[in-house]
Enzyme design. Structure first.
Site, PDB file in Angstrom:
ATOM      1  N   LYS A 126      32.812  31.171  48.947  1.00  0.00           N
ATOM      2  CA  LYS A 126      33.045  31.014  47.507  1.00  0.00           C
ATOM      3  C   LYS A 126      34.247  31.855  47.088  1.00  0.00           C
ATOM      4  O   LYS A 126      34.205  33.084  47.136  1.00  0.00           O
ATOM      5  CB  LYS A 126      31.839  31.477  46.681  1.00  0.00           C
ATOM      6  CG  LYS A 126      32.009  31.184  45.173  1.00  0.00           C
ATOM      7  CD  LYS A 126      31.002  31.929  44.314  1.00  0.00           C
ATOM      8  CE  LYS A 126      31.579  33.196  43.723  1.00  0.00           C
ATOM      9  NZ  LYS A 126      32.687  32.969  42.751  1.00  0.00           N
ATOM     10  N   GLY A 128      34.148  42.981  46.371  1.00  0.00           N
ATOM     11  CA  GLY A 128      34.101  42.988  44.913  1.00  0.00           C
ATOM     12  C   GLY A 128      33.518  44.281  44.397  1.00  0.00           C
ATOM     13  O   GLY A 128      33.606  45.332  45.049  1.00  0.00           O
ATOM     14  N   SER A 129      32.908  44.223  43.244  1.00  0.00           N
ATOM     15  CA  SER A 129      32.414  45.429  42.582  1.00  0.00           C
ATOM     16  C   SER A 129      31.137  45.943  43.239  1.00  0.00           C
ATOM     17  O   SER A 129      30.372  45.186  43.860  1.00  0.00           O
ATOM     18  CB  SER A 129      32.135  45.142  41.105  1.00  0.00           C
ATOM     19  OG  SER A 129      30.995  44.305  40.966  1.00  0.00           O
ATOM     20  N   THR A 130      30.903  47.223  43.085  1.00  0.00           N
ATOM     21  CA  THR A 130      29.679  47.831  43.609  1.00  0.00           C
ATOM     22  C   THR A 130      28.456  47.251  42.916  1.00  0.00           C
ATOM     23  O   THR A 130      27.404  47.051  43.550  1.00  0.00           O
ATOM     24  CB  THR A 130      29.740  49.360  43.429  1.00  0.00           C
ATOM     25  OG1 THR A 130      30.860  49.867  44.174  1.00  0.00           O
ATOM     26  CG2 THR A 130      28.473  50.027  43.921  1.00  0.00           C
ATOM     27  N   LEU A 131      28.561  46.953  41.630  1.00  0.00           N
ATOM     28  CA  LEU A 131      27.439  46.378  40.883  1.00  0.00           C
ATOM     29  C   LEU A 131      26.993  45.059  41.498  1.00  0.00           C
ATOM     30  O   LEU A 131      25.804  44.834  41.753  1.00  0.00           O
ATOM     31  CB  LEU A 131      27.847  46.164  39.419  1.00  0.00           C
ATOM     32  CG  LEU A 131      26.800  45.488  38.518  1.00  0.00           C
ATOM     33  CD1 LEU A 131      25.580  46.377  38.375  1.00  0.00           C
ATOM     34  CD2 LEU A 131      27.402  45.178  37.141  1.00  0.00           C
ATOM     35  N   VAL A 132      27.937  44.172  41.763  1.00  0.00           N
ATOM     36  CA  VAL A 132      27.597  42.875  42.355  1.00  0.00           C
ATOM     37  C   VAL A 132      27.161  43.054  43.807  1.00  0.00           C
ATOM     38  O   VAL A 132      26.270  42.355  44.296  1.00  0.00           O
ATOM     39  CB  VAL A 132      28.780  41.896  42.253  1.00  0.00           C
ATOM     40  CG1 VAL A 132      28.472  40.583  42.960  1.00  0.00           C
ATOM     41  CG2 VAL A 132      29.117  41.636  40.791  1.00  0.00           C
ATOM     42  N   GLY A 133      27.768  44.005  44.507  1.00  0.00           N
ATOM     43  CA  GLY A 133      27.373  44.282  45.878  1.00  0.00           C
ATOM     44  C   GLY A 133      25.903  44.639  45.986  1.00  0.00           C
ATOM     45  O   GLY A 133      25.206  44.237  46.929  1.00  0.00           O
ATOM     46  N   GLU A 187      32.495  45.244  50.980  1.00  0.00           N
ATOM     47  CA  GLU A 187      33.682  46.058  50.700  1.00  0.00           C
ATOM     48  C   GLU A 187      33.775  46.146  49.191  1.00  0.00           C
ATOM     49  O   GLU A 187      34.072  45.167  48.511  1.00  0.00           O
ATOM     50  CB  GLU A 187      34.926  45.402  51.308  1.00  0.00           C
ATOM     51  CG  GLU A 187      36.131  46.334  51.375  1.00  0.00           C
ATOM     52  CD  GLU A 187      36.987  46.266  50.124  1.00  0.00           C
ATOM     53  OE1 GLU A 187      36.837  47.186  49.267  1.00  0.00           O
ATOM     54  OE2 GLU A 187      37.773  45.337  49.998  1.00  0.00           O
ATOM     55  N   CYS A 221      41.184  47.835  44.915  1.00  0.00           N
ATOM     56  CA  CYS A 221      40.043  48.723  45.149  1.00  0.00           C
ATOM     57  C   CYS A 221      40.476  50.074  45.695  1.00  0.00           C
ATOM     58  O   CYS A 221      39.756  51.064  45.552  1.00  0.00           O
ATOM     59  CB  CYS A 221      39.045  48.060  46.090  1.00  0.00           C
ATOM     60  SG  CYS A 221      39.799  47.454  47.617  1.00  0.00           S
ATOM     61  N   GLU A 231      35.703  53.241  38.160  1.00  0.00           N
ATOM     62  CA  GLU A 231      36.797  52.378  38.595  1.00  0.00           C
ATOM     63  C   GLU A 231      37.261  51.525  37.415  1.00  0.00           C
ATOM     64  O   GLU A 231      36.484  50.769  36.835  1.00  0.00           O
ATOM     65  CB  GLU A 231      36.338  51.472  39.736  1.00  0.00           C
ATOM     66  CG  GLU A 231      37.445  50.604  40.289  1.00  0.00           C
ATOM     67  CD  GLU A 231      37.007  49.750  41.460  1.00  0.00           C
ATOM     68  OE1 GLU A 231      37.777  49.618  42.419  1.00  0.00           O
ATOM     69  OE2 GLU A 231      35.879  49.207  41.409  1.00  0.00           O
TER      70      GLU A 231
END
Length: 500
Positions: free
Chosen positions: A193, A246-251, A269, A303, A400
């Protein structure tokens, strides 16, 4: 039928016409999503719609997985020798070379990065990465393990199968390649995606993959939103590996979905808040140039951005003067102009987010030394921004921002600077500037970061592992280390003479 995107580029740096299908790419064909809906792709330079692409859903992910499974069991995986996988990847790299200007122009159009950057860095780096992993395709090997003379024991490194990959919008083409190259080289099939903000180069690459001769189902692209397609990939019971940038939140969400589904292997990552430490004995001119590149490259949407700049008190004033002049000289504007260094932010959402952080810095007592305002009257441009007089508890120091915003912090205590640099939940990257090699190496070893640069910033090579400590991620991309992400180790024990 999916939309055919046609665009005529008539810019100072590139003139040419592109025309290609913007459907989902499943089982070697471009198709509409099953729901028949589309997503508008917006030009961040002027906020106007460029084109529309097909929108995928969970049902389309299911179809892509079906195709990927079939390809893995028939034409790819262990059914396709490594040397043939390498040849196909090298052919893809050659096609990318032929279409370098076109790929760079597409990257600039929907991402906003400058054409010069895309042409000189993004596309060539992506091509080098493809060729690097093409070279690994026939070198995936196990080991013979000594046990006893009555047993023959060895290991095999086998492809996982269908892998799901989700990439961000800041380096669309490069992240596409970072994901698919090691996965395909090791024999996996892919359901990927791209970001809904920047899908054009991923879709165009599918046309090149077709031309290169990859079998149907080996590479599948499902454009869509994170809460539908991204969620479907990360929770899919027949996808056994998920890789996300991507972001840590989505990770966190992807890791949770992987755990709650089939406990799939995950590589992440994620974000960063990287320190750049500049000691008194640093080459001042070089430190200024690298610091500027480290934080403002790619509109600050990186990042690894060195957004916390720590400068020792002996050169602080001179550094700040030179850094300010260098930052003020940055040309912000049309990314297709030959002298532009900084284009627009990716979207209105990201523009508002960055301006929110700038407002937060002001409210919490930091002082804007440079910038801090919108640039121009249309599009999503923000002036290069420098904050002074900060403290460690401010959001602009801790979080960030992912934009052209830096904080410059004076330090005196060489022992304490490492503590300050490591005072973050992230650990993706860091840099040290000094002429003292002992200090450079000692400091680098103490920094809790996956990548540390000495007297430079942001250099990356396909043979060098990349990833983070702490909340900056899990696993490593690039280099031989990346192969581990996409293989399973099997032990085989052969009885040569043992009797029961």
């Amino acid at each position: 039928m999916p939309i055919v995107f046609t665009h005529e580029f008539n810019t100072p740096v590139y003139k040419g016409k592109v025309s290609f299908n913007t459907g989902l790419f499943i089982n070697g064909q471009f198709v509409d999503g099953l729901d028949g809906t589309t997503i508008d792709v917006v030009n961040p330079t002027d906020s106007k719609v460029i084109t529309s692409v097909s929108e995928g859903t969970q049902k389309d992910v299911d179809l892509a997985v079906d195709a990927a499974e079939k390809a893995f069991e028939t034409t790819w995986g262990l059914n396709c020798p490594g040397n043939k996988r390498g040849l196909l990847l090298n052919k893809l790299a050659s096609l990318m070379e032929e279409h370098t200007d076109e790929l760079a122009a597409l990257e600039t159009l929907d991402n906003g990065k400058t054409f010069n950057t895309a042409r000189s860095w993004d596309v060539p780096t992506a091509i080098t990465c493809v060729r690097y992993f093409a070279g690994w395709a026939d070198k995936i090997s196990g080991r013979v393990i000594e046990t006893t003379e009555e047993r023959f024991t060895y290991t095999r490194h086998e492809p996982i199968g269908v892998v799901g990959q989700i990439i961000p919008w800041n380096f669309p083409l490069l992240m596409f390649i970072w994901k698919i190259a090691p996965a395909l080289a090791t024999g996996n099939t892919v359901v990927l995606k791209p970001s809904e903000f920047t899908p054009l180069t991923a879709i165009r690459m599918c046309h090149l993959a077709q031309e290169a001769g990859f079998p149907p189902g080996v590479l599948n692209i499902v454009t869509g939103y994170g809460n539908t397609v991204g969620s479907a990939i990360s929770s899919h019971m027949r996808i056994h590996k998920a890789a996300f940038t991507g972001s840590t939140l989505v990770g966190r969400k992807i890791m949770e979905a992987a755990a709650n589904s089939n406990l799939k292997n995950v590589t992440l990552e994620l974000g960063g808040k990287s320190p750049n430490i500049i000691f008194d004995d640093a080459d001042l001119e070089q430190a200024v140039r690298w610091a500027m590149l480290g934080v403002f490259f790619n509109q600050g949407q990186s990042c690894i951005a060195g957004s916390r700049i720590f400068v020792q008190e002996g050169i602080y004033d001179e550094f700040l003067k030179c850094f300010t002049e260098k930052s003020r000289s940055i040309k912000v504007g049309d990314p297709f102009a030959p002298d532009t260094f900084q284009g627009p932010q990716i979207s209105k959402i990201q523009y508002d987010r960055i301006m929110g952080y700038i407002d937060s810095g002001k409210k919490e007592g930091a002082r804007i030394h440079l910038g801090g305002e919108r640039h121009g009257s249309e599009g999503y441009f923000i002036q290069p921004t420098i904050f002074l007089d900060t403290n460690p508890d401010m959001r602009i120091v801790k979080e960030e921002i992912f934009g052209p915003v830096s904080v410059v912090i004076k330090f005196s205590d060489e022992e304490d600077i490492v503590r300050q640099a490591n005072d973050t939940v992230y650990g993706l990257a860091a840099a040290v500037f000094t002429k003292d090699v002992n200090q450079a190496i000692t400091t680098a070893h103490k920094l809790k970061a996956g990548s540390v640069w000495v007297n430079c910033y942001g250099l990356a090579d396909p043979n060098t592992p990349f990833g983070g400590f702490k909340q900056s991620g899990i696993g490593r991309e690039m280099g031989e280390y990346a192969l581990n992400n996409y293989t399973e180790v099997k032990s085989v024990n052969v009885n040569l003479g043992l009797k029961m």
